[in-house]
Scaffold this active site. Sequence first.
Site, short mmCIF file in Angstrom:
data_model
loop_
_atom_site.label_atom_id
_atom_site.label_comp_id
_atom_site.label_asym_id
_atom_site.label_seq_id
_atom_site.Cartn_x
_atom_site.Cartn_y
_atom_site.Cartn_z
N CYS A 89 -5.17 -2.57 2.77
CA CYS A 89 -4.91 -2.58 4.38
C CYS A 89 -6.19 -2.82 5.15
CB CYS A 89 -4.27 -1.29 4.55
SG CYS A 89 -3.50 -1.38 6.34
N LYS B 153 -9.97 1.78 -1.99
CA LYS B 153 -9.77 1.55 -0.57
C LYS B 153 -11.27 2.16 -0.15
CE LYS B 153 -7.18 1.71 3.65
NZ LYS B 153 -6.09 2.26 4.17
N GLU C 169 0.93 -1.30 0.15
CA GLU C 169 0.30 -0.12 -0.13
C GLU C 169 0.90 1.27 0.05
OE1 GLU C 169 -3.34 1.97 2.69
OE2 GLU C 169 -2.23 0.65 3.76
#
Length: 534
Positions: free
Chosen positions: A376, A342, A265
């Site tokens: 993440c 995300k 990331e």
Amino acid sequence: MTKARLEVRAAQIGDVRRIAALAKRVYEDFVPYTQSEIRGQINNYPEGCFVAFLDDKLIGYCATMRISGDKALRPHGWDEITGNGYGSRHDPKGDWLYGYELCVDPKTRGTRIGRRLYEERRALAEQEELKGIVFGGRMPNLSKSWRRVDGPDDYLAKVIAGKIHDPVVRFQLANGFEPIGILSNYLPEDKRSRAFATHMVWRNPFVDQEASPKARVPRGVENVRVATCQLQARAVSDFDEFMRQVRYFVDVASDYESDFILFPELFTLMLLSAEEEELSPLESIERLSEYTPRIREALSEMALKYNINIIGGSHPTRMEDGDIHNVAMVCLRDGSIHEQEKIHPTPNEAYWWNIHGGDTVDVIQTDCGPVGVLICYDSEFPELARRLADEGARIIFVPFCTDSRQGYMRVRYCAAARAIENQCYVVMSGNVGNLPNVANMDIQYAQSCILTPCDFPFARDGIAAEASENVETLTISDVNLADLAWARAEGTVRNLADRRFDLYRIEWEQKGSGGDATDISGPPPMQQHGPGGG
């Protein structure tokens, strides 16, 4: 010689948009299928989904799955039996074929498209030596005939006797199906059928109906080689120097004949080291977003040149509405480029960088099957991974960026849970090291790894491979996708198959692009400027 006007073939992922449009035309009184559900239907059992084209227009679709007789022949509801419409309860050792969707464009009825699709189902059942086909059939004239009958059983009897006309029931009877009962509350949305359905069965005359079903799923080999790059943050003089570092690992992974390579990331944050002076958090993200076109082009060219699928970690990207999102660029070796945003920015990302969350998470079709990406913090929300699993994902890639062991372990433990819950592989990749004059990368902690379910075919501790802590390295492992099929059907636990759809389910809102940022009205997060990953 002229081209054939009619074609019936196996459904493909490229048909999804047109299937969704067809279902919307057919089911005007129902909530239409989402493209996500149709992707799941095809990915979970591609052999059981068929489409019909007339003059190059998609006019028919049917979806089926294999399932055991003890589930198919007992009372059930549509949501429960189909896994909420995704076909995710497909059982590769099931001895019955379950038909849960068949729709034909109303403007082309009379061309016997429905009959042709039924014939495809029947041929599949015979080819797979299944005991037969079962489904819950609509009774669309039940509601308007309600005062003339003594319940759904009496209605069905009168339809069979020819005293009441029901086009759907008559069609199914004409195609060799026999009713074995009535299913109550089968599809609550079906008001015309008053939520009832006929429990229809066709028995395969070429198999012994009394024989025990085949007990085992073949333990085949479907190897995929994955590489995870634990990348060292280092000062670079310009974009070209940064890309040389990335290209080095792509080249090495390709030399090892890897199918995928995963980067961390926000791996592009080291580009900020080329700035003459340290930028503020908002200035940093703005500057990084300017690199988006060059990064996308460079990764795509590498994927083609080195014949490898590149999961490009993530990179701050300005969207069409002006918001900045944290986006993973997935560049496949066939030249196609996909993106996964995300969904959940961390409090730090939202506060310091004004990063907004995306709205959708969907599988990406690759030459190794459908895969998913959870960036993440997204790995800490089980609903997202479950959606990917329902759509057919067998590998989920988790690029992460964490500054401390605590943050890393949050992501690691959740990624391991996602592998167990969804009986899939999870690949993690993180940054290590630090960069002077880049406030967003003060310190980094990572131990990248390739995680598996915890059952007999897999690694004893659920770890196929892992890197040493906090050193730059490439970690490579083969994973056998066929082991997942075995585990989902015959494993010690069967998390996907054993879900209670009669008690709970996940429903997704259909939104446009551009989600809301995390609420930043409160005090700033404890950690200054950093991503606060995990």
